[in-house]
Design an enzyme around this catalytic site. Structure first.
Site, mmCIF file in Angstrom:
data_model
loop_
_atom_site.group_PDB
_atom_site.id
_atom_site.type_symbol
_atom_site.label_atom_id
_atom_site.label_comp_id
_atom_site.label_asym_id
_atom_site.label_seq_id
_atom_site.Cartn_x
_atom_site.Cartn_y
_atom_site.Cartn_z
ATOM 1 C CG ASP A 169 -2.086 0.914 1.114
ATOM 2 O OD1 ASP A 169 -2.271 1.499 0.037
ATOM 3 O OD2 ASP A 169 -2.824 1.064 2.104
ATOM 4 C CG HIS A 220 0.050 1.681 -9.266
ATOM 5 N ND1 HIS A 220 -0.180 1.375 -7.945
ATOM 6 C CD2 HIS A 220 -1.044 2.371 -9.690
ATOM 7 C CE1 HIS A 220 -1.366 1.853 -7.589
ATOM 8 N NE2 HIS A 220 -1.901 2.464 -8.625
ATOM 9 C CB THR A 266 -13.119 -8.076 -5.583
ATOM 10 O OG1 THR A 266 -13.051 -7.983 -4.151
ATOM 11 C CG2 THR A 266 -12.779 -9.483 -6.000
ATOM 12 C CD GLU A 267 -13.426 -5.132 -2.373
ATOM 13 O OE1 GLU A 267 -12.230 -5.458 -2.197
ATOM 14 O OE2 GLU A 267 -14.360 -5.955 -2.363
ATOM 15 C CG LEU A 276 9.401 -17.585 -2.872
ATOM 16 C CD1 LEU A 276 10.169 -16.739 -1.875
ATOM 17 C CD2 LEU A 276 8.836 -16.672 -3.943
ATOM 18 C CG LEU A 332 -7.002 -7.796 8.259
ATOM 19 C CD1 LEU A 332 -7.671 -9.090 8.709
ATOM 20 C CD2 LEU A 332 -5.498 -8.009 8.159
HETATM 21 C C1 FPP Z 1 -2.153 0.100 -3.284
HETATM 22 O O1 FPP Z 1 -1.623 1.387 -3.263
HETATM 23 C C2 FPP Z 1 -1.575 -0.635 -4.388
HETATM 24 C C3 FPP Z 1 -2.265 -1.261 -5.379
HETATM 25 C C4 FPP Z 1 -3.719 -1.291 -5.448
HETATM 26 C C5 FPP Z 1 -1.561 -1.915 -6.468
HETATM 27 C C6 FPP Z 1 -0.367 -2.665 -6.047
HETATM 28 C C7 FPP Z 1 0.393 -3.050 -7.218
HETATM 29 C C8 FPP Z 1 1.744 -3.036 -7.281
HETATM 30 C C9 FPP Z 1 2.625 -2.678 -6.180
HETATM 31 C C10 FPP Z 1 2.415 -3.481 -8.481
HETATM 32 C C11 FPP Z 1 2.087 -4.925 -8.690
HETATM 33 C C12 FPP Z 1 3.062 -5.566 -9.471
HETATM 34 C C13 FPP Z 1 2.833 -6.676 -10.158
HETATM 35 C C14 FPP Z 1 3.977 -7.367 -10.684
HETATM 36 C C15 FPP Z 1 1.495 -7.225 -10.417
HETATM 37 P P1 FPP Z 1 -2.584 2.612 -3.469
HETATM 38 O O2 FPP Z 1 -2.652 2.894 -4.919
HETATM 39 O O3 FPP Z 1 -3.900 2.336 -2.814
HETATM 40 O O4 FPP Z 1 -1.814 3.752 -2.720
HETATM 41 P P2 FPP Z 1 -2.467 4.958 -1.925
HETATM 42 O O5 FPP Z 1 -3.245 4.365 -0.784
HETATM 43 O O6 FPP Z 1 -1.279 5.726 -1.447
HETATM 44 O O7 FPP Z 1 -3.324 5.719 -2.888
#
Ligand code: FPP
Length: 256
Positions: A36, A53, A82-83, A147, A211
């Protein structure tokens, strides 16, 4: 009082960040991660959210290596819930392209590391290009014995339980499942994680202490570790910090 305790629990900056780890200590078999803070990381730099991201994807690579080097057997990363479909279209499209991008650059090295890749979540709603990349990675790594890297994608803990109950109900109706014999072990067999042990440690970055519908069944006895660090800034040393804290916890599973 409770608020004070929660804050103390969440903030780890007073604890020194270890550069190395005592590898003779107990290493969690399965680490689950709520990645996050990508959006906030980007905002702080006046960058679009998707830049966060992309930076978060680099952290994924690093954490897989660290976990593998320590002997962790399973890492489950919450990549899309899913959200998350409720996010702006551009962001969803970008997130749906990340698995392809990640796998096109990383799959070779992951295969060399003997990593097995799995997707946990509902495949139904995913764009075909995302699904294709994931299925290909699953197939190409299915015999790997190192892994296991699970991407929770289009995953929701409640959705998983609903799907499990729905499958069980159909089988009960068809006379294939005895309702008298339902127990925890039977229910576990209907989840995406049917052949994966429950997480020993959950890490959530960015200071949020919840969670968010992640592995609700599987986290029943998991040790929880929260840090204020945003996911793109999460490093090898932060991972060590979580492991050190885990090593200091006494897991009693309800016993004394
Ligand atoms: C939450 O941060 C993050 C996500 C919803 C996406 C997580 C995805 C990655 C870290 C990349 C995944 C990589 C692969 C290889 C699939 P947020 O956007 O909610 O952050 P914020 O709360 O600061 O807005």
């Amino acid at each position: 009082m409770l608020e004070h305790l929660a804050r103390k629990w969440a903030r780890k900056e007073t604890q020194p960040i270890p550069e190395e780890l005592d590898r003779s200590g107990k290493i969690p078999q399965h680490v689950a991660i709520i990645m996050d803070g990508n959006g906030r990381w980007a905002n702080m730099r006046n960058l679009p959210r998707v830049a966060g991201h992309r930076a978060g994807m680099k952290t994924v690579k690093e954490v897989v290596k660290v976990a593998d080097d320590l002997g962790v057997r399973y890492v489950t990363m919450y990549a899309f819930s899913t959200e998350n479909w409720k996010r702006p279209r551009d962001e969803v499209d970008f997130l749906m392209k990340l698995p392809q991008e990640f796998l096109s650059t990383e799959l070779k090295e992951l295969i060399e590391r003997n990593v097995r890749i799995r997707m946990l979540g509902s495949k139904d709603e995913l764009p075909s290009h995302t699904l294709k990349a994931l299925i290909e990675a699953e197939e190409r790594t299915q015999d790997n014995t190192g892994l296991q890297l699970n991407f929770a994608l289009n995953y929701g803990g409640r959705d998983e339980i609903v799907k499990a109950f729905s499958m069980m109900a159909s089988q009960v109706k068809a006379g294939e499942l005895d309702p008298e014999k339902l127990d925890e072990e039977v229910i576990s067999r209907y989840l995406y994680t049917s052949d994966i042990p429950d997480p020993d440690l959950l890490i959530r970055t960015s200071g949020e202490i919840r969670l968010s519908n992640f592995m609700l069944w599987q986290l029943a006895y998991t040790e929880l570790w929260f840090t204020d660090v945003l996911w793109p800034d999460f490093s090898r040393e932060h991972f060590y910090q979580a492991i050190v804290e885990y090593q200091g916890r006494a897991r009693r599973y309800g016993a004394v």
